[in-house]
Design a protein around this motif. Structure first.
Motif, PDB file in Angstrom:
ATOM      1  N   SER A  88       8.910  34.864 -13.957  1.00  0.00           N
ATOM      2  CA  SER A  88       8.039  36.108 -14.904  1.00  0.00           C
ATOM      3  C   SER A  88       6.956  35.041 -15.376  1.00  0.00           C
ATOM      4  O   SER A  88       5.995  35.611 -15.059  1.00  0.00           O
ATOM      5  N   ASP A  89       7.102  34.267 -16.106  1.00  0.00           N
ATOM      6  CA  ASP A  89       6.554  33.378 -16.796  1.00  0.00           C
ATOM      7  C   ASP A  89       6.460  31.979 -15.918  1.00  0.00           C
ATOM      8  O   ASP A  89       7.449  31.395 -16.865  1.00  0.00           O
ATOM      9  N   ALA A  90       5.024  31.056 -15.755  1.00  0.00           N
ATOM     10  CA  ALA A  90       5.709  29.185 -16.204  1.00  0.00           C
ATOM     11  C   ALA A  90       3.907  29.111 -16.492  1.00  0.00           C
ATOM     12  O   ALA A  90       3.167  29.448 -15.947  1.00  0.00           O
ATOM     13  N   ARG A  91       4.332  28.040 -16.760  1.00  0.00           N
ATOM     14  CA  ARG A  91       2.882  27.281 -17.620  1.00  0.00           C
ATOM     15  C   ARG A  91       3.962  25.441 -17.448  1.00  0.00           C
ATOM     16  O   ARG A  91       4.820  25.275 -17.330  1.00  0.00           O
ATOM     17  N   VAL A  92       2.768  24.886 -16.634  1.00  0.00           N
ATOM     18  CA  VAL A  92       2.414  23.607 -16.825  1.00  0.00           C
ATOM     19  C   VAL A  92       1.345  23.152 -17.290  1.00  0.00           C
ATOM     20  O   VAL A  92       0.078  23.447 -16.968  1.00  0.00           O
ATOM     21  N   SER A  93       1.043  21.865 -18.567  1.00  0.00           N
ATOM     22  CA  SER A  93      -0.086  21.528 -18.581  1.00  0.00           C
ATOM     23  C   SER A  93       0.585  19.538 -18.792  1.00  0.00           C
ATOM     24  O   SER A  93       1.549  19.194 -19.091  1.00  0.00           O
ATOM     25  N   LEU A  94      -0.923  19.219 -18.495  1.00  0.00           N
ATOM     26  CA  LEU A  94      -0.513  18.121 -18.634  1.00  0.00           C
ATOM     27  C   LEU A  94      -1.750  16.646 -18.257  1.00  0.00           C
ATOM     28  O   LEU A  94      -3.292  17.688 -18.599  1.00  0.00           O
ATOM     29  N   GLN A  95      -1.545  15.722 -18.922  1.00  0.00           N
ATOM     30  CA  GLN A  95      -2.950  14.944 -19.222  1.00  0.00           C
ATOM     31  C   GLN A  95      -3.908  14.451 -18.092  1.00  0.00           C
ATOM     32  O   GLN A  95      -3.222  14.041 -17.166  1.00  0.00           O
ATOM     33  N   ILE A 105       1.384  12.316 -16.949  1.00  0.00           N
ATOM     34  CA  ILE A 105       2.173  12.876 -18.228  1.00  0.00           C
ATOM     35  C   ILE A 105       2.048  14.148 -18.689  1.00  0.00           C
ATOM     36  O   ILE A 105       0.577  14.657 -18.207  1.00  0.00           O
ATOM     37  N   VAL A 106       2.619  15.077 -18.507  1.00  0.00           N
ATOM     38  CA  VAL A 106       2.969  16.442 -18.968  1.00  0.00           C
ATOM     39  C   VAL A 106       3.563  16.390 -20.329  1.00  0.00           C
ATOM     40  O   VAL A 106       4.197  16.044 -21.177  1.00  0.00           O
ATOM     41  N   ASP A 107       2.287  17.585 -21.103  1.00  0.00           N
ATOM     42  CA  ASP A 107       2.449  17.758 -22.184  1.00  0.00           C
ATOM     43  C   ASP A 107       3.817  18.461 -21.929  1.00  0.00           C
ATOM     44  O   ASP A 107       4.579  17.977 -23.167  1.00  0.00           O
ATOM     45  N   GLU A 136       9.537  14.032   9.079  1.00  0.00           N
ATOM     46  CA  GLU A 136       9.969  12.575   8.133  1.00  0.00           C
ATOM     47  C   GLU A 136       8.078  11.842   7.845  1.00  0.00           C
ATOM     48  O   GLU A 136       7.245  12.700   8.904  1.00  0.00           O
ATOM     49  N   ASP A 137       8.019  11.457   7.368  1.00  0.00           N
ATOM     50  CA  ASP A 137       6.673  10.682   6.875  1.00  0.00           C
ATOM     51  C   ASP A 137       6.964   9.174   7.088  1.00  0.00           C
ATOM     52  O   ASP A 137       7.584   8.507   6.177  1.00  0.00           O
ATOM     53  N   PRO A 138       6.420   8.415   8.149  1.00  0.00           N
ATOM     54  CA  PRO A 138       6.208   7.284   8.504  1.00  0.00           C
ATOM     55  C   PRO A 138       5.930   6.065   7.329  1.00  0.00           C
ATOM     56  O   PRO A 138       6.092   5.044   7.905  1.00  0.00           O
ATOM     57  N   GLN A 139       4.577   6.353   7.361  1.00  0.00           N
ATOM     58  CA  GLN A 139       4.327   5.880   5.442  1.00  0.00           C
ATOM     59  C   GLN A 139       4.612   6.523   4.365  1.00  0.00           C
ATOM     60  O   GLN A 139       3.743   7.278   3.915  1.00  0.00           O
ATOM     61  N   PRO A 140       5.795   6.349   4.043  1.00  0.00           N
ATOM     62  CA  PRO A 140       6.256   7.300   2.832  1.00  0.00           C
ATOM     63  C   PRO A 140       5.226   6.825   1.312  1.00  0.00           C
ATOM     64  O   PRO A 140       4.778   5.428   1.212  1.00  0.00           O
ATOM     65  N   ASN A 141       4.819   7.314   0.535  1.00  0.00           N
ATOM     66  CA  ASN A 141       3.860   7.727  -0.383  1.00  0.00           C
ATOM     67  C   ASN A 141       4.738   6.552  -1.754  1.00  0.00           C
ATOM     68  O   ASN A 141       6.010   7.090  -1.742  1.00  0.00           O
ATOM     69  N   PRO A 142       4.108   6.075  -2.730  1.00  0.00           N
ATOM     70  CA  PRO A 142       5.205   5.150  -3.592  1.00  0.00           C
ATOM     71  C   PRO A 142       5.546   5.890  -4.594  1.00  0.00           C
ATOM     72  O   PRO A 142       4.353   7.064  -4.491  1.00  0.00           O
ATOM     73  N   PRO A 143       7.184   6.019  -5.344  1.00  0.00           N
ATOM     74  CA  PRO A 143       6.709   7.165  -6.271  1.00  0.00           C
ATOM     75  C   PRO A 143       5.588   7.299  -7.327  1.00  0.00           C
ATOM     76  O   PRO A 143       5.830   6.288  -7.640  1.00  0.00           O
ATOM     77  N   VAL A 144       5.692   8.660  -7.864  1.00  0.00           N
ATOM     78  CA  VAL A 144       4.554   9.008  -8.674  1.00  0.00           C
ATOM     79  C   VAL A 144       5.682   8.571 -10.483  1.00  0.00           C
ATOM     80  O   VAL A 144       5.923   9.692 -10.337  1.00  0.00           O
ATOM     81  N   ASP A 145       4.902   7.205 -10.962  1.00  0.00           N
ATOM     82  CA  ASP A 145       5.380   7.692 -11.957  1.00  0.00           C
ATOM     83  C   ASP A 145       4.933   9.262 -13.059  1.00  0.00           C
ATOM     84  O   ASP A 145       4.116   9.443 -12.820  1.00  0.00           O
ATOM     85  N   PHE A 146       6.038   9.188 -14.424  1.00  0.00           N
ATOM     86  CA  PHE A 146       6.079  10.820 -15.029  1.00  0.00           C
ATOM     87  C   PHE A 146       6.429  11.242 -16.390  1.00  0.00           C
ATOM     88  O   PHE A 146       7.741   9.953 -16.715  1.00  0.00           O
ATOM     89  N   ASP A 147       6.064  11.822 -17.080  1.00  0.00           N
ATOM     90  CA  ASP A 147       6.505  11.170 -18.666  1.00  0.00           C
ATOM     91  C   ASP A 147       5.570  12.620 -18.568  1.00  0.00           C
ATOM     92  O   ASP A 147       4.740  13.000 -19.412  1.00  0.00           O
ATOM     93  N   ILE A 148       7.585  13.345 -19.283  1.00  0.00           N
ATOM     94  CA  ILE A 148       6.928  15.379 -19.592  1.00  0.00           C
ATOM     95  C   ILE A 148       7.748  14.940 -20.603  1.00  0.00           C
ATOM     96  O   ILE A 148       8.240  14.865 -21.434  1.00  0.00           O
ATOM     97  N   SER A 149       7.088  15.258 -21.493  1.00  0.00           N
ATOM     98  CA  SER A 149       6.794  15.588 -23.312  1.00  0.00           C
ATOM     99  C   SER A 149       7.428  16.919 -23.296  1.00  0.00           C
ATOM    100  O   SER A 149       7.874  16.158 -24.654  1.00  0.00           O
ATOM    101  N   ARG A 150       7.635  17.409 -23.481  1.00  0.00           N
ATOM    102  CA  ARG A 150       8.448  19.050 -23.840  1.00  0.00           C
ATOM    103  C   ARG A 150       8.967  19.528 -21.989  1.00  0.00           C
ATOM    104  O   ARG A 150       8.293  20.016 -21.993  1.00  0.00           O
ATOM    105  N   ILE A 151       9.475  19.943 -22.514  1.00  0.00           N
ATOM    106  CA  ILE A 151      10.139  21.131 -21.144  1.00  0.00           C
ATOM    107  C   ILE A 151      11.351  22.263 -21.988  1.00  0.00           C
ATOM    108  O   ILE A 151      11.635  22.013 -22.766  1.00  0.00           O
TER     109      ILE A 151
END
Length: 710
Positions: A88-95, A105-107, A136-151
């Motif tokens: 129905s409704d979805a919202r994502v906000s980030l820095q 960094i997700v607000d 399969e990705d022969p050159q996997p990307n390094p993991p992305v750090d994340f920080d979610i302030s509120r879910i």
């Protein structure tokens, strides 16, 4: 130097202003809705699913960079009209700036209203499997750090149709809230949903709260602070409540620890109530072994007039690899209320070992039950087809204290009791039972010994012995574990009170005496009636110092004398009375049983006054008897009831017994009596004539002699 720093700050500020302005310009001039057709087509081409972005896509930069979607739907694979998911409704906000450093960094993440339909078909394939596949990705990307302030997630409904298991499950009104979610943990986690399952019928509300979660994914370490979880609802028609609490729980690849872990469980319904409280104290362990200084269960349960209030405790050990539980110092204390018994005390101790992987359980308990000594040992292997070995020893078991007496019969004949032993076809048992005294009214048995063995669908009792009814009872028996079982019994009774035995087990109270009975019987059927109708075999009995109730044969002989003297035939009914009986010193008989029909041809009953022979039949199907007794006076100076031998000498009276087991009728067969006694009468007349001739001859001789000497 100050000037350099000053100009550097001006430059940096300018770059920020320039970047922010550029971003604002892009947001202001870029229309993401123009890309909806391309996005929908991409999903269709890649996944063969129909994506519909029905609502507008909105972008924002203040107070943070964000995107909002509404009314989004996704179809099943290759089925555009069948909906798989809808939002129905979805919202994502980030820095914005941390993205340049690959740090998210997700607000806030917000989802309000969603529907998901999951299916597993009969072949075990899930309808979302294609969405999970990744190249399969022969050159996997390094993991992305994340920080979610509120879910914040709410009003989510998930339906699962498990066609392979033949059941449906659903999660409705699912809600999730969390603060500060990162790869290192989260704060203030709240989860709730309503879960429904069709088999078993389950409808519960789930709630979980966690104040703090600390994670170290590399070290595989998890710290949970103040975990509270609850389940409340219905299991079938019963109320179910579960509450799990762990003030501090630590889990890691190297071990786990908790000062206290508690689980309260309540199951309550119209027929039963179970309230159990589990405690694990000083829990510790690793990936291979888990131990607790104390495992304590407080149980308060009630069902069908039986109640138990018990405390079960022991140190606990658990082998993770072998899934093996060990309760090395098991103690069971409390009381049991069953039937008339009020709070019978229980005090047992021993051990219990349970191996799920090895499918093995062994236990040994010793102590007191209701103040009487009790020892139990058991060993169970292969849970799918259990092989059970057990031994039970008890000083005394009074079952009347635990089993309520049967309700009085209403008089209405109900359907016969079903006897279906097919559920025991896979039973594999080798057991021994020894009880010093066993009471279950009217049985009061001593020195009870039972050996039972079951295997390959055959239940065998090679030995069952006890002392009861004033004598010794032994038997062996077999039974087939089928829906219409065949049961064989070889009883042997020595010096028993036969009246007490017959009255209790055959509802027959017309015979008294003590003595010996043995035989070989077989029955087969799916209910009690069928078994009674099929009974076959033989019985042999010898009784001493007893009586036949309902008729006094000696008195009947005397009363029949006058009737026979007048040469009257036919049958004469003899009144039956429970106060009348015929005493005997010895009775022997052999019975032949065939399909519910009992026949006897050699009844012999002896007493100082009479001799009785008999033959006839009894039908167990109709519960009727047709029997002929032939009674004759023996050589003695007096007959029963004071009649002299001269009056009754040689008299034989046939007595016919006919009618139901409960109320048999007695009658004299006078015609047969006249026929049987005709020869006796003729001999009596011959003797009288001879005596008369002899007397006359004697008188003539005496007279002639007197004339010679005149």
């Amino acid at each position: 130097m100050k000037q350099i720093v000053k100009y550097a700050l001006y430059g940096a500020g300018g770059v920020v202003l320039l970047g922010g302005g550029a971003l604002a310009y892009i947001v202001a001039t870029f229309d993401p809705n123009a890309l909806k057709p391309q996005i929908e087509q991409l999903v269709l081409d890649e996944k063969q699913r129909t994506l519909k972005l029905n609502g507008p896509i909105k972008l924002s930069i203040l107070p943070s960079l964000g995107a909002t979607l509404s009314d989004v739907s996704l179809s099943e694979r290759n089925a555009p009209t069948q909906q798989f998911a809808q939002i129905s409704d979805a919202r994502v906000s980030l820095q914005f700036w941390p993205l340049l450093k690959k740090k998210v960094i997700v607000d806030a993440v917000e989802l309000h209203g969603a529907q998901v339909k999951l299916v597993r078909n009969a072949q075990g394939e899930f309808n979302f499997a294609d969405l999970m596949s990744k190249e399969e990705d022969p050159q996997p990307n390094p993991p992305v750090d994340f920080d979610i302030s509120r879910i914040r997630v709410d009003k989510v409904n998930v339906a699962f149709d498990d066609q392979q298991a033949g059941r449906q499950m659903s999660l409705s009104e699912l809600a999730l809230a969390a603060d500060g979610l990162t790869l290192k943990g989260a704060r203030n986690l709240d989860f709730s949903t309503r879960a429904q399952v069709s088999k078993p019928l389950l409808d519960v509300q789930l709630k979980t709260r966690l104040n703090q979660l600390d994670m170290d994914t590399e070290a595989k370490r998890f710290e949970l602070d103040d975990l509270q979880s609850s389940v409340e609802g219905k299991l079938d028609a019963e109320t179910l409540k579960l509450n799990l609490a762990a003030p501090k729980l630590s889990l890691s690849g190297n071990g786990a620890s908790a000062e206290l872990l508690t689980l309260d469980a309540l199951l309550s319904g119209a027929a039963r109530k179970l309230d159990a409280k589990f405690r694990l104290e000083n829990l510790s362990g690793d990936s291979k072994q888990i131990a607790a200084r104390a495992f304590v269960v407080d149980v308060d349960g009630q069902q069908a007039g039986t109640a138990a209030k018990l405390k079960i405790s022991s140190p606990l050990g658990f082998d993770v690899d072998k899934l093996a539980l060990s309760l090395s110092r098991l103690a069971i204390q409390g009381n049991i209320t069953a039937g008339p018994a009020k709070a019978a005390p229980v005090d047992l101790s021993g051990h219990l070992n349970l191996g799920l992987q090895a499918q093995h359980l062994d236990t040994a308990l010793a102590g007191k039950l209701d103040g009487n000594g009790l020892n139990l040992s058991a060993d169970v292997k292969n849970f799918s087809q259990p092989a059970v070995r057990f031994e039970l020893k008890a000083d005394r078991l009074d079952l009347d204290r635990y089993i309520a007496p049967a309700k009085a019969d209403s008089g209405k004949a109900g359907p016969p009791a079903k006897i279906d032993l097919s559920a025991l076809k896979d039973l594999n048992i080798d057991g021994r039972i020894s009880v010093g005294q066993l009471k279950k009214a009217p049985l009061d048995a001593r020195e009870v010994r039972v050996v039972i063995a079951a295997k390959h669908g055959l239940i065998n009792v090679p030995l069952a012995s006890l002392k009861a009814f004033g004598g010794d009872i032994a038997a062996s028996a077999t039974a087939t574990a089928t829906a219409s079982p065949r049961i064989t019994v070889k009883p042997k009774l020595s010096n028993v009170d036969i009246h007490a035995v017959l009255k209790q087990f055959a509802n027959f109270d017309r015979l008294e005496g003590r003595g010996f009975v043995e035989g070989d019987l077989a029955v087969q059927g799916s209910d009690a009636t069928a078994m009674k109708h099929s009974v076959s075999g033989n019985l042999r009995a010898k009784l001493n110092d007893g009586a036949l109730r309902g008729i006094n044969i000696g008195k009947t002989l005397r009363d029949a004398k006058a009737t026979l003297a007048n040469f009257q035939g036919g049958e004469k009914t003899v009144a039956s009375s429970p106060n009348e009986k015929t005493d005997f010193t010895e009775l022997t008989a052999s019975l032949l049983l065939a399909q519910g029909l009992v026949s006897n041809k050699d009844l012999s009953m002896k007493s100082p006054l009479i001799r009785v022979n008999g033959e006839g039949e009894a039908d167990l199907k109709s519960e009727t008897v047709n029997y002929l007794i032939k009674a004759a006076l023996v050589a003695t100076s007096k007959g029963q009831e004071g009649a002299s031998r001269d009056e009754l000498r040689g008299l034989t009276i046939p007595v016919r017994v006919k009618g139901s087991f409960a109320e048999p009728k007695y009658s004299l067969d006078l015609s047969a009596a006249l026929k049987d006694n005709a020869g006796v009468k003729l001999e009596e007349k011959k003797a009288e004539v001879k005596q008369e001739i002899k007397q006359k001859a004697d008188e003539a001789i005496k007279k002639g002699l007197k004339g010679l000497f005149k």
